[in-house]
Write an enzyme that holds these catalytic residues in place. Structure first.
Site, PDB file in Angstrom:
ATOM      1  N   CYS A   1      15.923  12.475  20.158  1.00 26.35           N
ATOM      2  CA  CYS A   1      14.970  11.980  19.096  1.00 26.35           C
ATOM      3  C   CYS A   1      14.210  10.616  19.661  1.00 26.35           C
ATOM      4  O   CYS A   1      14.474   9.591  19.468  1.00 26.35           O
ATOM      5  CB  CYS A   1      16.402  11.792  18.176  1.00 26.35           C
ATOM      6  N   VAL A   2      13.157  10.748  19.205  1.00 27.85           N
ATOM      7  CA  VAL A   2      12.100  10.237  19.319  1.00 27.85           C
ATOM      8  C   VAL A   2      12.169   8.794  18.964  1.00 27.85           C
ATOM      9  O   VAL A   2      12.683   7.432  19.474  1.00 27.85           O
ATOM     10  CB  VAL A   2      10.218  10.646  19.954  1.00 27.85           C
TER      11      VAL A   2
END
Lengths: 119, 129
Positions: A78-79
């Site tokens: 997840c960024v």
């Protein structure tokens, strides 16, 4: 069965990262498919190429890389969670890619079962 | 968000987000809320559950200045705008903490642990944070 996996805890700190890996390996051995593993919360630390465990310990990060290499499992970090914790493309281990939370929802929609490994 | 991400062939699954942790002390509650907000864009059947210390996430009048972290509790009030209207709180968790729905900042449906178990059994995807 088609599984998707969510890993919510970091390596070494918590067993969730180990259990998720062992589950994945066993499921693949038994002929199930695992299309995507999504790393969230401290789970994003599973993707740090800067990780250097002692020689006599398991290498959790390399284990994931090998899984992606041998079985084509999509390892997604997840960024937002990654940037918070200092994980960027610069120090992302091989086999992982950074993307958005939409990839987690998509995996939940497409898989028969989404398995959550966390605290 | 790209069309590709949105197009799941019209599949609508029941997604349940189970919140078990206090709002502060760990990041679980905040990052769980971030997932829920993204999920809203996928047109799935979304419900939120609050159990154990997770019920504290919905407490009115949270003040976080002293611990120097963001007070994200107003976001729960915005969920309605994302068409997320199914919020369930476990009665046993409220009772154990001396709380009632008057202490909570959004309208919720209170149900017993047994009813909650039935609801969970009906879900396609259960994400626990």
């Amino acid at each position: 069965m088609k599984f998707a996996i969510l890993v919510n805890e970091g390596p070494y700190q918590h067993q969730a990262a180990d259990t998720a890996y062992l589950f994945t390996r066993s499921a693949l051995e038994k002929g199930h498919s695992i299309d995507r593993i999504f790393f969230y919360h401290d789970g994003v630390n599973n993707s740090s190429s800067l990780t250097e465990p002692p020689q006599d310990d398991r290498n959790i990060v390399e284990r994931w890389t090998k899984l992606a290499d041998e079985h084509g499992v999509d390892l997604v970090v997840c960024v937002a969670a990654a940037l918070r914790r200092g994980i960027k493309d610069d120090n992302l281990a091989k086999g992982f890619r950074i993307s958005g939370l939409g990839q987690l929802i998509e995996a939940g929609i497409q898989a028969d079962r989404l398995m959550v490994f966390g605290d | 968000m790209s069309d590709e991400m949105m197009d799941e062939g019209g599949v609508v699954k029941k997604f349940m987000y189970v919140n078990r942790k206090a709002p502060h002390g760990t990041i679980y509650a905040l990052e769980s809320l971030e997932v829920v907000l993204i999920a809203a864009a996928f047109d799935q059947d979304v419900s939120l559950v609050f159990v154990d210390d997770g019920v504290y996430q919905l407490m009115k009048e949270q003040k976080t200045d002293g611990i120097e972290v963001k007070n994200f509790s107003p976001t729960y009030r915005a969920l309605e705008m994302y068409d997320i209207e199914k919020l369930y709180v476990e009665k046993e968790s409220l009772d154990a903490r001396g709380l009632t729905t008057d202490d909570l900042l959004v309208p919720v449906e209170v149900m017993s642990a047994a009813e909650m178990a039935d609801l969970m059994a009906q879900q396609d995807v259960v994400l626990s944070f």
